[in-house]
Design an enzyme around this catalytic site. Sequence first.
Site, mmCIF file in Angstrom:
data_model
loop_
_atom_site.group_PDB
_atom_site.id
_atom_site.type_symbol
_atom_site.label_atom_id
_atom_site.label_comp_id
_atom_site.label_asym_id
_atom_site.label_seq_id
_atom_site.Cartn_x
_atom_site.Cartn_y
_atom_site.Cartn_z
ATOM 1 N N ASN A 9 0.870 -1.184 0.000
ATOM 2 C CA ASN A 9 0.000 0.000 0.000
ATOM 3 C C ASN A 9 0.905 1.232 0.000
ATOM 4 O OD1 ASN A 9 -1.812 2.057 0.498
ATOM 5 N ND2 ASN A 9 -2.188 1.487 2.637
ATOM 6 N N LYS A 11 0.093 4.239 -0.200
ATOM 7 C CA LYS A 11 -0.574 5.424 0.384
ATOM 8 C C LYS A 11 -0.380 6.618 -0.551
ATOM 9 C CE LYS A 11 0.309 3.470 4.899
ATOM 10 N NZ LYS A 11 0.057 3.589 6.307
ATOM 11 N N HIS A 95 -9.477 0.832 5.113
ATOM 12 C CA HIS A 95 -8.176 1.074 5.744
ATOM 13 C C HIS A 95 -8.381 2.013 6.933
ATOM 14 C CE1 HIS A 95 -4.097 2.444 6.433
ATOM 15 N NE2 HIS A 95 -3.694 1.374 5.778
ATOM 16 N N GLU A 97 -6.863 4.471 7.968
ATOM 17 C CA GLU A 97 -6.735 5.915 7.665
ATOM 18 C C GLU A 97 -8.018 6.438 7.025
ATOM 19 O OE1 GLU A 97 -3.020 5.610 5.541
ATOM 20 O OE2 GLU A 97 -2.047 5.023 7.412
ATOM 21 N N GLU A 167 -5.232 -5.295 10.679
ATOM 22 C CA GLU A 167 -4.253 -4.226 10.843
ATOM 23 C C GLU A 167 -4.535 -3.479 12.150
ATOM 24 O OE1 GLU A 167 -2.349 -3.008 6.948
ATOM 25 O OE2 GLU A 167 -4.141 -1.793 7.114
ATOM 26 N N GLY A 173 2.242 2.199 10.655
ATOM 27 C CA GLY A 173 3.146 3.337 10.478
ATOM 28 C C GLY A 173 3.817 3.777 11.772
ATOM 29 N N SER A 212 3.451 -2.232 10.316
ATOM 30 C CA SER A 212 4.911 -2.180 10.484
ATOM 31 C C SER A 212 5.595 -3.514 10.210
ATOM 32 C CB SER A 212 5.272 -1.656 11.879
ATOM 33 O OG SER A 212 4.783 -0.341 12.044
ATOM 34 N N GLY A 234 4.756 1.314 4.721
ATOM 35 C CA GLY A 234 6.063 1.974 4.573
ATOM 36 C C GLY A 234 7.105 1.138 3.843
#
Length: 251
Positions: A9, A11, A95, A97, A167, A173, A212, A234
């Site tokens: 992902n 982002k 997600h 976010e 998640e 993150g 992570s 990330g």
Amino acid sequence: MKRKQVIGNWKMNGDLAANRRLLDELLPSLAALDGVELAVCPPFPYLAQVAALLEGSGVALGAQNLNVAAKGAFTGEVSAGMLGELGCRYVLVGHSERRSLYGECDETVAEKFAVALRAGLVPVLCVGETLAQRRQGRTEALVSAQLQAVLRRSGIEGLAAGVIAYEPVWAIGSGETASPEQAQAVHRHIRDLLAQHDPARGAATPILYGGSVKADNAAALFAQPDIDGGLIGGASLEAAAFAAICQAAAR
Ligand code: PEP
């Protein structure tokens, strides 16, 4: 044996030059991998570029969001049909976010999941608890409620046609990862919930872990019996790290 899956992902990261550099470095190191399904989810404006760069690589394309409408006066939005036309196989829904920054509730997420399925996409349903919810002992109830919303709308056949990504919000993150045992416990809970509806579909549904995941913790997470791969944020932006995670899944 079920093939493991790893989905990157990106982002809201990347640009034309950086995307090309990343994939030029990444794709050759993935070419020899066997027994693993791979995908990357770039931002909307780069879907066409990345689709072209992925051609012939065996790595699938995914998007990070969709609107439930097919078309119309929804400025700034993108439909499932548009994603399909650009070559997407996957689309992330729910997600954390999107849930926390854009107010997406369980019902909205369930509708997006259903719309994605109907359009022939594979929705990747993200579920997970905040740190406060974990400390209150509400992890399983919260994750169950997120899954039940999708089950009510799409049934077990629908949910099992997608991918689930557990998640934990506190691990996204943050550099903090759920231990393999913590992740496995929630994955087991998800699997049991699905199995109550349909044992065969419960066993077959891919349940990925995200939060992570790095090159040095991927193998231990993927070794857990109910962890079928990873959704990677990330680390999916670094070719060497993402390649190492994909290799860990292919073992
Ligand atoms: C994610 O965005 O889905 C994610 C898991 O991010 P990260 O790997 O950076 O924690």
